[in-house]
Design a protein around this motif. Sequence first.
Motif, PDB file in Angstrom:
ATOM      1  N   SER A  15      87.187 170.109 141.237  1.00 22.29           N
ATOM      2  CA  SER A  15      88.418 170.158 140.445  1.00 22.29           C
ATOM      3  C   SER A  15      88.545 171.444 139.638  1.00 22.29           C
ATOM      4  O   SER A  15      89.644 171.824 139.233  1.00 22.29           O
ATOM      5  N   GLY A  16      87.438 172.136 139.428  1.00 22.12           N
ATOM      6  CA  GLY A  16      87.505 173.413 138.732  1.00 22.12           C
ATOM      7  C   GLY A  16      88.166 174.501 139.549  1.00 22.12           C
ATOM      8  O   GLY A  16      88.600 175.526 139.003  1.00 22.12           O
ATOM      9  N   ASN A  17      88.277 174.275 140.864  1.00 24.68           N
ATOM     10  CA  ASN A  17      88.903 175.258 141.752  1.00 24.68           C
ATOM     11  C   ASN A  17      90.381 174.986 141.991  1.00 24.68           C
ATOM     12  O   ASN A  17      91.023 175.710 142.751  1.00 24.68           O
ATOM     13  N   PHE A  18      90.897 173.930 141.382  1.00 19.77           N
ATOM     14  CA  PHE A  18      92.279 173.529 141.616  1.00 19.77           C
ATOM     15  C   PHE A  18      92.955 173.221 140.287  1.00 19.77           C
ATOM     16  O   PHE A  18      92.313 172.779 139.335  1.00 19.77           O
ATOM     17  N   ASP A  19      94.261 173.421 140.254  1.00 19.00           N
ATOM     18  CA  ASP A  19      95.025 172.981 139.094  1.00 19.00           C
ATOM     19  C   ASP A  19      95.860 171.768 139.503  1.00 19.00           C
ATOM     20  O   ASP A  19      95.826 171.324 140.656  1.00 19.00           O
ATOM     21  N   VAL A  20      96.585 171.237 138.567  1.00 15.16           N
ATOM     22  CA  VAL A  20      97.373 170.034 138.843  1.00 15.16           C
ATOM     23  C   VAL A  20      98.403 170.291 139.934  1.00 15.16           C
ATOM     24  O   VAL A  20      98.731 169.398 140.726  1.00 15.16           O
ATOM     25  N   ASP A  21      98.898 171.502 140.041  1.00 12.75           N
ATOM     26  CA  ASP A  21      99.883 171.812 141.080  1.00 12.75           C
ATOM     27  C   ASP A  21      99.313 171.624 142.479  1.00 12.75           C
ATOM     28  O   ASP A  21     100.058 171.367 143.434  1.00 12.75           O
ATOM     29  N   VAL A  23      97.672 169.180 143.479  1.00 11.29           N
ATOM     30  CA  VAL A  23      97.884 167.786 143.853  1.00 11.29           C
ATOM     31  C   VAL A  23      99.224 167.620 144.559  1.00 11.29           C
ATOM     32  O   VAL A  23      99.371 166.793 145.464  1.00 11.29           O
ATOM     33  N   LYS A  24     100.198 168.416 144.178  1.00 16.07           N
ATOM     34  CA  LYS A  24     101.499 168.352 144.851  1.00 16.07           C
ATOM     35  C   LYS A  24     101.365 168.723 146.322  1.00 16.07           C
ATOM     36  O   LYS A  24     102.069 168.183 147.180  1.00 16.07           O
ATOM     37  N   VAL A  50      81.996 170.827 136.381  1.00 16.86           N
ATOM     38  CA  VAL A  50      83.346 171.027 135.845  1.00 16.86           C
ATOM     39  C   VAL A  50      83.440 170.254 134.534  1.00 16.86           C
ATOM     40  O   VAL A  50      82.972 169.112 134.439  1.00 16.86           O
ATOM     41  N   GLU A  51      84.060 170.857 133.539  1.00 15.09           N
ATOM     42  CA  GLU A  51      84.174 170.191 132.239  1.00 15.09           C
ATOM     43  C   GLU A  51      84.957 168.884 132.376  1.00 15.09           C
ATOM     44  O   GLU A  51      85.906 168.784 133.161  1.00 15.09           O
ATOM     45  N   PRO A  52      84.553 167.851 131.638  1.00 15.67           N
ATOM     46  CA  PRO A  52      85.178 166.535 131.760  1.00 15.67           C
ATOM     47  C   PRO A  52      86.692 166.540 131.578  1.00 15.67           C
ATOM     48  O   PRO A  52      87.402 165.802 132.271  1.00 15.67           O
ATOM     49  N   VAL A  53      87.199 167.342 130.669  1.00 11.39           N
ATOM     50  CA  VAL A  53      88.650 167.370 130.436  1.00 11.39           C
ATOM     51  C   VAL A  53      89.381 167.816 131.696  1.00 11.39           C
ATOM     52  O   VAL A  53      90.411 167.240 132.067  1.00 11.39           O
ATOM     53  N   ARG A  54      88.857 168.832 132.364  1.00 13.80           N
ATOM     54  CA  ARG A  54      89.482 169.327 133.596  1.00 13.80           C
ATOM     55  C   ARG A  54      89.383 168.275 134.698  1.00 13.80           C
ATOM     56  O   ARG A  54      90.352 168.039 135.432  1.00 13.80           O
ATOM     57  N   GLN A  55      88.225 167.649 134.826  1.00 13.27           N
ATOM     58  CA  GLN A  55      88.067 166.591 135.822  1.00 13.27           C
ATOM     59  C   GLN A  55      89.100 165.480 135.613  1.00 13.27           C
ATOM     60  O   GLN A  55      89.746 165.030 136.567  1.00 13.27           O
ATOM     61  N   ARG A  56      89.230 165.067 134.375  1.00 13.71           N
ATOM     62  CA  ARG A  56      90.142 163.955 134.085  1.00 13.71           C
ATOM     63  C   ARG A  56      91.589 164.330 134.368  1.00 13.71           C
ATOM     64  O   ARG A  56      92.358 163.510 134.897  1.00 13.71           O
ATOM     65  N   ARG A  57      91.974 165.557 134.057  1.00 16.59           N
ATOM     66  CA  ARG A  57      93.353 165.989 134.298  1.00 16.59           C
ATOM     67  C   ARG A  57      93.697 165.942 135.788  1.00 16.59           C
ATOM     68  O   ARG A  57      94.756 165.439 136.185  1.00 16.59           O
ATOM     69  N   VAL A  58      92.802 166.462 136.614  1.00 16.50           N
ATOM     70  CA  VAL A  58      93.044 166.460 138.064  1.00 16.50           C
ATOM     71  C   VAL A  58      92.971 165.034 138.618  1.00 16.50           C
ATOM     72  O   VAL A  58      93.749 164.662 139.506  1.00 16.50           O
ATOM     73  N   PHE A  59      92.063 164.232 138.090  1.00 15.08           N
ATOM     74  CA  PHE A  59      91.944 162.822 138.472  1.00 15.08           C
ATOM     75  C   PHE A  59      93.241 162.078 138.188  1.00 15.08           C
ATOM     76  O   PHE A  59      93.796 161.393 139.067  1.00 15.08           O
ATOM     77  N   GLU A  60      93.753 162.205 136.995  1.00 13.76           N
ATOM     78  CA  GLU A  60      94.965 161.481 136.620  1.00 13.76           C
ATOM     79  C   GLU A  60      96.174 161.937 137.432  1.00 13.76           C
ATOM     80  O   GLU A  60      97.047 161.122 137.768  1.00 13.76           O
ATOM     81  N   ALA A  61      96.235 163.208 137.758  1.00 16.18           N
ATOM     82  CA  ALA A  61      97.346 163.696 138.585  1.00 16.18           C
ATOM     83  C   ALA A  61      97.300 163.040 139.965  1.00 16.18           C
ATOM     84  O   ALA A  61      98.348 162.693 140.538  1.00 16.18           O
ATOM     85  N   GLN A  62      96.105 162.861 140.503  1.00 14.57           N
ATOM     86  CA  GLN A  62      95.985 162.220 141.817  1.00 14.57           C
ATOM     87  C   GLN A  62      96.284 160.725 141.743  1.00 14.57           C
ATOM     88  O   GLN A  62      96.852 160.154 142.680  1.00 14.57           O
ATOM     89  N   LEU A  63      95.912 160.080 140.646  1.00 13.76           N
ATOM     90  CA  LEU A  63      96.244 158.673 140.477  1.00 13.76           C
ATOM     91  C   LEU A  63      97.763 158.483 140.431  1.00 13.76           C
ATOM     92  O   LEU A  63      98.301 157.539 141.024  1.00 13.76           O
ATOM     93  N   ALA A  64      98.447 159.382 139.747  1.00 15.63           N
ATOM     94  CA  ALA A  64      99.911 159.312 139.693  1.00 15.63           C
ATOM     95  C   ALA A  64     100.502 159.489 141.082  1.00 15.63           C
ATOM     96  O   ALA A  64     101.469 158.813 141.460  1.00 15.63           O
ATOM     97  N   LEU A  65      99.917 160.403 141.874  1.00  8.22           N
ATOM     98  CA  LEU A  65     100.375 160.593 143.250  1.00  8.22           C
ATOM     99  C   LEU A  65     100.158 159.328 144.072  1.00  8.22           C
ATOM    100  O   LEU A  65     101.042 158.923 144.843  1.00  8.22           O
TER     101      LEU A  65
END
Length: 202
Positions: A15-21, A23-24, A50-65
């Motif tokens: 997840s450190g290699n990707f941003d929320v975009d 996920v789109k 990867v720092e937990p905050v970054r992991q969680r952000r990418v995780f939540e974006a995928q859950l929304a998807l």
Amino acid sequence: PQQVRCAIGIHPNESGNFDVDAVKRIGDLVSHPSVVAIGEMGLDYFWKKVEPVRQRRVFEAQLALAIEVAKPVVIHSREAIEQTLEVLRDYPSLRCVFHCFTGSIAEASAIVSAGHYVGFTGPITFKKNEILREAVRQVPDDRILIETDGPYLSPEPLRGKKVCEPEFVRYTLATVAMVKGISLAEADELTTANTERFYGMD
């Protein structure tokens, strides 16, 4: 007929290699009929890549998807079961399996109590893993999936000798049958039905 199905997603250690975009872009692929789930995704506090905050952000974006496209979710959670379940409480409609579960009996119980499935792999066959076999025994029959974690975690009697391949799932199945006190055929029927139900496969 199609013989192969897949899940697509961003692993927490990537997840450190990707941003929320990013996920789109996954969203552009999920309409393909071979894609039956989103994942594996989640939180990994073991490797600390990867720092937990970054992991969680990418995780939540995928859950929304996953909610948007109505697909089940394959969860990766290593040393983060409690935190993962905390995130999932905000997504109660999602169908989730905790892939390659190697946690405690209490963690397996918490996963099931939250309405999720537990995926078991080669480690349930390891000679000294009686606690994990007890978790298999405790998980309700309709919440068990069997999996490989290829190329890793080959089951006994191939542990350390072979790269793990999908066909080796039969050893995991045999252990489920033994632990549950049912025949191999019954275990096969049970886990196949669970897999088809979870992934929405005919």
